[in-house]
Motif scaffolding. Structure first.
Motif, mmCIF file in Angstrom:
data_model
loop_
_atom_site.group_PDB
_atom_site.id
_atom_site.type_symbol
_atom_site.label_atom_id
_atom_site.label_comp_id
_atom_site.label_asym_id
_atom_site.label_seq_id
_atom_site.Cartn_x
_atom_site.Cartn_y
_atom_site.Cartn_z
ATOM 1 N N GLN A 1 9.917 3.932 -4.119
ATOM 2 C CA GLN A 1 11.118 3.101 -4.310
ATOM 3 C C GLN A 1 10.846 1.688 -3.800
ATOM 4 O O GLN A 1 11.275 0.696 -4.403
ATOM 5 C CB GLN A 1 12.328 3.681 -3.581
ATOM 6 C CG GLN A 1 12.444 5.202 -3.550
ATOM 7 C CD GLN A 1 12.204 5.907 -4.865
ATOM 8 O OE1 GLN A 1 12.703 5.480 -5.917
ATOM 9 N NE2 GLN A 1 11.431 6.985 -4.833
ATOM 10 N N LEU A 2 10.144 1.600 -2.657
ATOM 11 C CA LEU A 2 9.927 0.284 -2.042
ATOM 12 C C LEU A 2 8.945 -0.549 -2.857
ATOM 13 O O LEU A 2 9.088 -1.767 -2.959
ATOM 14 C CB LEU A 2 9.461 0.459 -0.591
ATOM 15 C CG LEU A 2 10.543 1.066 0.316
ATOM 16 C CD1 LEU A 2 9.957 1.456 1.663
ATOM 17 C CD2 LEU A 2 11.720 0.098 0.493
ATOM 18 N N VAL B 1 1.662 19.754 4.331
ATOM 19 C CA VAL B 1 2.633 18.709 3.997
ATOM 20 C C VAL B 1 1.936 17.440 3.470
ATOM 21 O O VAL B 1 2.481 16.722 2.642
ATOM 22 C CB VAL B 1 3.552 18.402 5.212
ATOM 23 C CG1 VAL B 1 4.388 17.154 4.976
ATOM 24 C CG2 VAL B 1 4.477 19.598 5.482
ATOM 25 N N ARG C 1 8.627 -0.264 -6.137
ATOM 26 C CA ARG C 1 9.394 -0.696 -7.306
ATOM 27 C C ARG C 1 10.277 -1.889 -6.927
ATOM 28 O O ARG C 1 10.332 -2.894 -7.634
ATOM 29 C CB ARG C 1 10.244 0.456 -7.835
ATOM 30 C CG ARG C 1 10.905 0.149 -9.176
ATOM 31 C CD ARG C 1 11.679 1.352 -9.719
ATOM 32 N NE ARG C 1 12.754 1.723 -8.829
ATOM 33 C CZ ARG C 1 12.825 2.879 -8.163
ATOM 34 N NH1 ARG C 1 11.895 3.800 -8.293
ATOM 35 N NH2 ARG C 1 13.843 3.123 -7.366
ATOM 36 N N GLN D 1 1.568 18.018 -0.114
ATOM 37 C CA GLN D 1 2.919 18.035 -0.712
ATOM 38 C C GLN D 1 3.465 16.620 -0.849
ATOM 39 O O GLN D 1 4.082 16.270 -1.861
ATOM 40 C CB GLN D 1 3.862 18.890 0.150
ATOM 41 C CG GLN D 1 3.543 20.384 0.084
ATOM 42 C CD GLN D 1 4.263 21.192 1.158
ATOM 43 O OE1 GLN D 1 4.982 20.640 2.001
ATOM 44 N NE2 GLN D 1 4.074 22.504 1.137
ATOM 45 N N MET D 2 3.217 15.800 0.168
ATOM 46 C CA MET D 2 3.704 14.414 0.080
ATOM 47 C C MET D 2 2.896 13.612 -0.943
ATOM 48 O O MET D 2 3.448 12.750 -1.636
ATOM 49 C CB MET D 2 3.684 13.739 1.456
ATOM 50 C CG MET D 2 4.846 14.146 2.359
ATOM 51 S SD MET D 2 6.509 13.808 1.663
ATOM 52 C CE MET D 2 6.484 12.015 1.562
ATOM 53 N N SER E 1 5.358 1.815 3.897
ATOM 54 C CA SER E 1 6.750 1.429 3.636
ATOM 55 C C SER E 1 7.129 0.060 4.223
ATOM 56 O O SER E 1 7.770 -0.750 3.542
ATOM 57 C CB SER E 1 7.704 2.512 4.160
ATOM 58 O OG SER E 1 7.461 2.789 5.522
ATOM 59 N N GLY F 1 6.753 10.150 -7.850
ATOM 60 C CA GLY F 1 7.672 9.015 -7.700
ATOM 61 C C GLY F 1 8.847 9.254 -6.783
ATOM 62 O O GLY F 1 9.800 8.469 -6.775
ATOM 63 N N GLY F 2 8.792 10.306 -5.951
ATOM 64 C CA GLY F 2 9.965 10.671 -5.165
ATOM 65 C C GLY F 2 9.999 10.196 -3.721
ATOM 66 O O GLY F 2 10.993 10.415 -3.029
ATOM 67 N N ALA F 3 8.941 9.535 -3.263
ATOM 68 C CA ALA F 3 8.880 9.163 -1.841
ATOM 69 C C ALA F 3 9.449 7.766 -1.613
ATOM 70 O O ALA F 3 9.675 6.993 -2.556
ATOM 71 C CB ALA F 3 7.435 9.221 -1.355
ATOM 72 N N ALA F 4 9.662 7.423 -0.352
ATOM 73 C CA ALA F 4 10.158 6.086 -0.012
ATOM 74 C C ALA F 4 9.238 5.001 -0.572
ATOM 75 O O ALA F 4 9.705 3.993 -1.116
ATOM 76 C CB ALA F 4 10.288 5.939 1.507
ATOM 77 N N LEU G 1 7.933 5.391 9.358
ATOM 78 C CA LEU G 1 7.684 6.339 8.270
ATOM 79 C C LEU G 1 6.232 6.350 7.840
ATOM 80 O O LEU G 1 5.693 7.364 7.431
ATOM 81 C CB LEU G 1 8.583 5.997 7.071
ATOM 82 C CG LEU G 1 8.372 6.830 5.811
ATOM 83 C CD1 LEU G 1 8.543 8.322 6.124
ATOM 84 C CD2 LEU G 1 9.334 6.419 4.713
ATOM 85 N N ASN H 1 4.448 14.306 -4.054
ATOM 86 C CA ASN H 1 5.713 13.568 -4.095
ATOM 87 C C ASN H 1 5.475 12.095 -4.463
ATOM 88 O O ASN H 1 6.220 11.514 -5.278
ATOM 89 C CB ASN H 1 6.413 13.691 -2.729
ATOM 90 C CG ASN H 1 7.876 13.288 -2.743
ATOM 91 O OD1 ASN H 1 8.536 13.299 -3.782
ATOM 92 N ND2 ASN H 1 8.387 12.894 -1.580
#
Lengths: 316, 316
Positions: free
Chosen positions: B87-88, B70, B90, B73-74, B286, B81-84, B282, B77
């Protein structure tokens, strides 16, 4: 709030690439917004901030070290872009409107008479409601008014009871003698208006900006616009609505808990958990504007994250 | 930090149109930034986030419900650009770099041997240091690594002592049996490496991402770049630096206090007050990325507000 949209948002949160619940309050905020916007993926393209300003007859009791002229001076500062709320709205992407409510006509001194008549109260509520943009996707509320931490203490005391002292704080910077005058004024005002209930509290012990905040909260409720309340004074302004029916505030978050000691007590009485706790005590909507940044971040995660299936991550 | 710049920033805060101290933590943050940037008006034009990822031999002790795959895999991710954290970053305007540290070469199982040799530890610290951009005005640090809440508990226990149980938490979602295995592994690891000190703690009980975080913190210190640490794992990674000299962390803020129960205890032991408290757990950086928004808002107020003299407001 719309239960189906909230449930869809909850299911989406469970599918995103993170341990379940690990975004904590951010997950709750996204689900809250989904419920009120009736969208699985709520958005904030248009955030509005309204700051209402008023003056208060209770200043005759020596409850504030600053002259009432400061209210108008600060309104001019808001309009010129020089106050904290201007910077915080720019930082969080909120469009700010300041509404000065007859600053040259303070309310009556609540230790002597009701602050406002019933028609006056309703008129200020209407001004508050009319200031709400229909297209706003979230509404920040704030206030400015020399003397209004005394008004807030009186509203909290009338709405929730308890010892007066626990609702009193330094406000803009009262010394010990000023604090004693505040407590005394609140005690006398609450005794004079004992027995008022619901929105009657607002007329007896409130002020123009408090009535406008109540009007804006109700208008937002009817339009299903989520609200971010600010600190002690802004939250206390809604105490008459809470007294009428706590559900009237279901669409309201509280942006922060103020350093003003009555705020934590008020939030507990109202069952609200603040988003931030940063030892602030400024008013103007400052804590609510700051919390908008957290709310935006919560939606960025909610809408932008990949699901376990999309990302090919084990554990979904 | 530069005392003169901090003092100039403090004087500026006192001149701004607000009651003294009413912006609370925002004022402290502005003064902190002024001291480290050596500027009365500090700026954040360039914010960098570094997330270091590593794998851990202690997973052989069954301390995590997820497979070590994992971690990679993360990382994929993050890169997509798919993880928390994407987004945070950005949302708060930070430029994110993810550094995967030999994920196919986990460290040794700390219950059996030192996690890394001394040369390995120094090499990972150097990789962390080299990842710091000289032009960054603030640095966000985060981590990813299946099993690393066990490593964090071991580092905290070795650095600060106390009962093992108090450093243990659910991490990515351990059940009661998993928690018991974590506590047992930490107890055995700390017993095996009893007596290690300072940076020796890092080699014995740490991991690649922990060493890289220490290297990045030291590099930022030498470049006077203020740092936002993330939650329990990221903060615990710096415990060996704290053990060597607490002053090595003077330029570090902690973005949030995690739900992971050891974090509040760790922050108290290190004398750090988190910026946010949002029940998050998390990692990835984050909480630090979210706190960057508050830091930016603090500087917007500090740099953008009018003074009493400029605004013609009484009371300055």
């Amino acid at each position: 709030a719309d239960a189906a949209a909230a449930q869809a948002a909850r299911a989406r949160q469970a599918s995103l690439t993170k341990p379940p619940g690990s975004l904590g309050r951010l997950e709750e905020l996204a689900v809250f917004m989904a419920g009120w916007q009736r969208l699985e993926r709520p958005r904030i393209d248009k955030a509005k901030a309204l700051v209402f300003a008023g003056n208060h007859g209770v200043c005759a009791q020596g409850v504030n070290p600053f002259p009432q002229e400061v209210t108008a001076q600060m309104v001019a500062n808001f309009e010129a872009g020089g106050a904290a709320i201007n910077q915080l709205c720019r930082a969080s992407g909120a469009d700010l409107t300041v509404v000065a409510l007859d600053l040259d006509r303070p309310t009556a001194d609540i230790t002597q008479a009701p602050a406002m008549s019933e028609p006056e109260t309703l008129a200020e509520m209407r001004r508050g409601a009319e200031a709400v943009s229909a297209e706003a996707q979230v509404l920040i509320l704030g206030e400015m008014g020399i003397g209004n931490s005394t008004i807030a203490a009186a509203l909290a005391c009338a709405g929730f009871g308890g010892d007066v002292q626990g609702w009193i704080g330094r406000g803009t910077g009262s010394d010990a003698a000023g604090l004693a005058r505040k407590a005394d004024a609140v005690r006398r005002a609450c005794a004079r208006h004992a027995g008022v209930q619901g929105l009657g509290i607002l007329a007896a012990l409130g002020g123009r900006e408090q009535a406008a905040i109540c009007g804006a909260v109700l208008e937002a409720r009817s339009r299903r616009i989520p609200v971010l309340l600010d600190g002690f004074i802004c939250t206390a302004a809604t105490a008459p609505l809470h007294a009428a029916d706590p559900k009237l505030l279901d669409h309201c978050l509280v942006g922060h808990v103020s350093r003003e000691p009555g705020h934590a007590r008020l939030l507990e009485a109202m069952g609200k958990t603040p988003v931030l706790s940063l030892d602030m005590a400024l008013g103007e909507g400052s804590g609510a504007a700051l919390a908008l940044g957290v709310l935006r971040a919560a939606l960025e995660c909610h809408n932008g994250m990949a699901t376990f299936a999309q990302a090919g991550v084990a554990g979904g």
